[in-house]
Motif scaffolding. Structure first.
Motif, PDB file in Angstrom:
ATOM      1  N   UNK A 196       0.962  -1.264   0.147  1.00 30.65           N
ATOM      2  CA  UNK A 196      -0.234  -0.098   0.026  1.00 30.65           C
ATOM      3  C   UNK A 196       1.165   1.033  -0.024  1.00 30.65           C
ATOM      4  N   UNK A 197       1.356   1.128   1.294  1.00 28.70           N
ATOM      5  CA  UNK A 197       2.039   2.783   0.964  1.00 28.70           C
ATOM      6  C   UNK A 197       3.526   3.042  -0.826  1.00 28.70           C
ATOM      7  N   UNK A 198       3.887   1.883  -0.791  1.00 26.73           N
ATOM      8  CA  UNK A 198       4.658   1.972  -1.747  1.00 26.73           C
ATOM      9  C   UNK A 198       4.030   2.197  -3.195  1.00 26.73           C
ATOM     10  N   UNK A 199       2.651   1.998  -3.659  1.00 25.11           N
ATOM     11  CA  UNK A 199       1.850   1.799  -4.690  1.00 25.11           C
ATOM     12  C   UNK A 199       1.435   3.681  -4.136  1.00 25.11           C
ATOM     13  N   UNK A 200       1.323   3.486  -3.206  1.00 28.71           N
ATOM     14  CA  UNK A 200       0.652   5.250  -2.721  1.00 28.71           C
ATOM     15  C   UNK A 200       1.951   6.093  -3.568  1.00 28.71           C
ATOM     16  N   UNK A 201       2.840   6.280  -2.856  1.00 27.94           N
ATOM     17  CA  UNK A 201       4.448   6.683  -3.226  1.00 27.94           C
ATOM     18  C   UNK A 201       4.602   6.678  -4.765  1.00 27.94           C
ATOM     19  N   UNK A 202       4.627   6.149  -5.821  1.00 27.25           N
ATOM     20  CA  UNK A 202       4.961   5.895  -6.693  1.00 27.25           C
ATOM     21  C   UNK A 202       3.529   6.325  -7.737  1.00 27.25           C
ATOM     22  N   UNK A 203       2.347   6.380  -7.327  1.00 28.12           N
ATOM     23  CA  UNK A 203       1.276   6.927  -7.703  1.00 28.12           C
ATOM     24  C   UNK A 203       1.356   8.454  -7.405  1.00 28.12           C
TER      25      UNK A 203
END
Length: 272
Positions: A196-203
């Motif tokens: 979750x956190x990494x997807x949010x950072x990339x987006x």
């Protein structure tokens, strides 16, 4: 009595039930003193929440910012930490410029981490919390009227909408903090990370800032209702950039951040 406290108090999310495993080396022992200290922590937590939460909600109407939330969260946490004899030492290696959009990712050893981060991080931020906390009396009310966000992990559509909203807020200069392990570890070793956190950072296209907490599992174990005074150390690591990354890079990004956090934990162990 213990179950009643867990279900009705405004610090219920700090005391949420979890599977009880055998305590690891260094965890607080189960003695009369550590149990009395734990119930003192519960009482102080209730008092602090009842005092600070209305102030946070009222001021949020006029200053709906992460900075306002951080100010009151720090006061809330400071009352509890000082009353319970918990000293926090923070080393900031990130040196983030003012207003830097980012996502903080921290390890999660026990419920004490929420207080420690609220008090120690020198940057404004909001928590990204699971949806169940929104229903907690007083505390959930205060978090709804703050820079924090709730993620319903049981509802994929609402979860995606929450992540999109979080991304918009982050790009506008409102950092958030997540626990990528998704649960408390009650030990110094990291658990596997969730995406979750990494997807949010990339987006959102913003850097990830690793934060490592040392020794909180040695001070509190809410599953066993034991705690004791002592020092908790925090290190804010250097940011990990995500500019230009796509979803196909998530695994590599997760491995990079996890490796940095593990290195900081080993460093702390060698210097202890």
């Amino acid at each position: 009595m213990a179950e009643e406290v867990r279900e009705t108090s405004p610090v219920a999310p700090l005391l949420a039930p979890a599977p009880v495993e055998a305590p690891v080396e260094g965890a607080p022992p189960a003695t009369l003193w550590t149990r009395l200290h734990f119930f003192w922590f519960v009482l102080v937590g209730i008092f602090s929440t009842l005092i600070i939460a209305p102030c946070q909600v009222l001021t949020h109407r006029f200053h709906p910012t992460a900075a306002n939330f951080k100010k009151w969260a720090r006061r809330w946490a400071g009352i509890i930490l000082k009353a319970c004899g918990w000293r926090v030492v923070c080393e900031d290696r990130a040196r983030l410029p003012e207003g830097q959009p980012c996502i903080f990712v921290a390890n999660h050893q026990c419920a004490l981490d929420i207080l420690v981060l609220s008090y120690a991080l020198p940057y404004p931020f909001g928590f990204v919390a699971k949806a169940e906390l929104e229903r907690v009396p007083v505390l959930g009310w205060a978090m709804r009227h703050s820079a924090s966000l709730f993620i319903d992990r049981n509802n994929p559509r609402r979860s995606l909408e929450s992540l999109q909203l979080a991304g918009e807020r982050i790009r506008q200069g409102h950092p958030v903090l997540l626990f990528p392990e998704g649960t408390r570890g009650y030990r110094k070793e990291l658990r596997p990370f969730k995406k979750g956190a990494f997807l949010l950072a990339v987006e959102a296209g913003v850097p990830l800032v690793p934060v490592v907490i040392f020794d909180s599992y040695r001070r509190l174990d809410e599953r066993r209702m034991v705690s004791r005074p002592g020092t908790i150390r925090v290190v804010i690591g250097e940011p990990v950039p995500t500019a230009g990354l796509r979803r196909r890079h998530l695994t590599t990004l997760m491995e990079t951040v996890q490796a940095r956090m593990q290195a900081l934990l080993r460093e702390a162990g060698n210097s202890a």
